[in-house]
Design an enzyme around this catalytic site. Sequence first.
Site, PDB file in Angstrom:
ATOM      1  CD  GLU A  12      -3.074  -0.813   0.200  1.00  0.00           C
ATOM      2  OE1 GLU A  12      -3.079   0.259  -0.429  1.00  0.00           O
ATOM      3  OE2 GLU A  12      -3.907  -1.719  -0.004  1.00  0.00           O
ATOM      4  CD  GLU A  55       4.496 -21.446  11.924  1.00  0.00           C
ATOM      5  OE1 GLU A  55       4.483 -21.761  13.115  1.00  0.00           O
ATOM      6  OE2 GLU A  55       3.585 -20.811  11.369  1.00  0.00           O
TER       7      GLU A  55
END
Length: 302
Positions: free
Chosen positions: A85, A116
Amino acid sequence: MRIMLEHLTTELSNPASEALDSLSPREIVALINSEDAGIADAVAQQSEQIAKAIEVIAHRLRHGGRLIYIGAGTSGRLGILDAAECPPTFNSDPSQVVGIIAGGPTAVLRAVEGAEDSPELAKQDLKNIELCSNDVVVGIATSGRTPYVAGALEYARSQGAYAIGLSCNHNATINTRSDLTISPVVGPEILSGSTRMKAGTATKMVLNMLSTGAMVRLGKTYGNLMVDLQATNTKLTERSRRILAKLAMISPEDAAIQLHQCGGELKVAIVSQRLNLSPDEARQRLQANGGHLRQALENDPD
């Protein structure tokens, strides 16, 4: 880095939702809304740490560094979202704010099993983008113990980068790998362990503050107006015209002409119109003031 999950706040059972499966839709909405009401307070308790992080990020961006978000699962996706963004909102270079997720781009839409759990994978991911000492790495792990994130923060510090740990648990493992920690503790989730909910919302709020605060410090706004936006679609083009018309006190039609003459660069158009300068002169004045519109408008030329 073995930690019993049942000791983590984000993994505890929430007494308020023990009968979740017996609630009506309206009751589910009321319960989630009630729990969400405390998120802002949890983030507010981290105000000093967040403000410190903004100062560090702005300083390093100003000197050629990058803001790098890194995480796994929901945490990684939120970092990527915030990074994505920044260019349309602040006209920042796409390489200035970077989002990395364990498992790579595929993991944005689909979980990559085991990604992870690898500290070495994080180290390699940071090597791949040529992490340097000017950078800031924000390791996002709501549990505070994700091996991938802990590995990323350890490697960041070893390279002289500034390491910020963002989690939603007290005494998180990543705290010992970080130069600064931000820990909005929002309590047990409505759906036990589903940290995409309250913890995810708190994480998004913090990331909003970090990127927006840093960009404001870099002069990407004028008041509360986005004056460094990219007019990449009809909505943003119209917004640019409205902002220019407001700040230069001209008609929207004249604003459109002025923007065209300034190559669509809103700040250049504002300085050009307000100070009666050519587009090139306006660009030079902005450059002399570090891109800060207010300074370019108010400071006397040397």
